[in-house]
Enzyme design. Structure first.
Site, PDB file in Angstrom:
ATOM      1  N   HIS A   1      56.730  10.758  37.944  1.00 38.11           N
ATOM      2  CA  HIS A   1      55.305  10.959  38.142  1.00 38.11           C
ATOM      3  C   HIS A   1      54.497  10.018  37.263  1.00 38.11           C
ATOM      4  CE1 HIS A   1      51.539  13.544  37.691  1.00 38.11           C
ATOM      5  NE2 HIS A   1      51.616  13.310  38.991  1.00 38.11           N
TER       6      HIS A   1
ATOM      7  N   HIS B   1      45.405   6.611  38.250  1.00 39.30           N
ATOM      8  CA  HIS B   1      45.329   7.957  38.823  1.00 39.30           C
ATOM      9  C   HIS B   1      43.924   8.288  39.295  1.00 39.30           C
ATOM     10  CE1 HIS B   1      44.821  12.415  38.549  1.00 39.30           C
ATOM     11  NE2 HIS B   1      45.936  12.374  39.249  1.00 39.30           N
TER      12      HIS B   1
END
Length: 322
Positions: free
Chosen positions: A25, A67
């Protein structure tokens, strides 16, 4: 020599009887600033099956890994006086936004750890990578190691970027094709919280698509806690799988809500997000307990900030270990 009793046997009901994949991730984000080549490299070195770059678009249409579409949380942009006049308010947030910067300007920024409590020893050392640079890194690692490493890009805020004239699909597909990803069986998943872009990709490409879902209760307090933001039946019309938040899988007591079974019955893969060793979800006391419980549900993959833990606990689970 191993006896038959010692040979690991996968004991949990994944969709196709395979080991669940370990998805790094944002790279090895538990250890290094997220979405940097160094974090992706560390994740590959630690055994990740896939690395996950979140993608946003620069002013001049380049895909970069961040992100968020704002920049203050994970870069040193606040320390660049030459960009002070670019700060503005968007969606109620005052910040610097990626679409106001060219790639050349982005390349003057340095990455920082965005999570409180994690080491900041590597702040201001690493650059912000493009998607092409990430795919090149994967290609080099595959050539050097002989191991196939998948890529798992997320299209962040595609509707927002489309509204300002920046289209995700063309640069995303072009980059994947440049590096040889041309078929449904290629080691790539494309994910999004927005179904529209996945529907378009389903029409235009053969890549495997993952619909990200969260509890509808986050938007509607009256919704039941096990109802996802988009129904599994709807997701099955265009996606190959779903990426649910952990709370859709387990209730507060750690009991199975039946999500994985329902998804598998519709032919959907289940890749759950996100397991963090430094933020263990209730009611679990240790990361080991949380990993084992989630693997026991038969998920087909997990997103984790801590690649070695995912690899370790998957291995232990394959032996039926706790």
């Amino acid at each position: 020599m191993m006896t038959d009793a010692q040979v690991p046997v996968w004991i949990f009901p994944t969709q196709y009887g395979e080991f669940p994949v370990i998805i790094a991730h944002r790279g090895a984000s538990g250890y290094l600033p997220e979405h940097t080549l160094e974090a992706y490299q560390l994740a590959m070195d630690l055994g990740a099956d896939f690395i996950e770059p979140d993608l946003v678009l620069t002013k001049d249409g380049h895909l970069i890994a961040r992100h968020d579409y704002y920049l203050s949380g994970t870069t040193d942009i606040a320390d660049h006086p030459e960009f002070s006049d670019r700060k503005r308010v968007l969606d109620g947030r005052e910040d610097w936004f990626v679409e106001d910067f060219t790639l050349a300007e982005i390349k003057t920024l340095l990455a920082r750890q965005g999570f409180k409590g994690r080491s900041k020893a590597y702040d201001d050392r690493f650059l912000i990578p493009t998607f092409d640079e990430i795919l090149s890194l994967i290609s080099d690692n595959e050539a050097n190691s002989g191991r196939i490493i998948g890529v798992y890009p997320e299209t962040k805020h595609p509707a927002h970027f489309k509204a300002i004239g920046l289209d995700f699909v063309k640069p995303l597909v072009a980059a994947l094709k440049r590096f040889g990803y041309r078929c449904e069986d290629c080691p790539v998943f494309i994910q999004s919280f927005e179904p529209e872009i996945l529907r378009q990709l389903r029409e235009d490409t053969r890549y495997r698509l993952i619909m990200l879902v969260y509890p509808q209760k986050d938007d509607d307090p009256n919704a039941a806690p096990d109802v996802p933001s988009i129904s599994l039946e709807e997701a099955a019309r265009f996606a190959h799988g779903v990426g649910p938040s952990k709370s859709l899988l387990l209730d507060e007591a750690g009991q199975d809500r039946g999500f994985v079974t329902r998804a598998h019955d519709l032919g959907l893969l289940v890749h759950v997000w996100t397991i963090r060793d430094d933020a263990v979800a209730a009611p679990f006391q240790t990361a080991a307990e949380e990993y084992h419980r989630i693997f026991s549900l038969g998920v087909d993959g997990i997103f984790t900030d801590f690649t070695p833990s995912g690899v370790l606990y998957r291995t232990l689970a394959s032996y039926g270990g706790d």
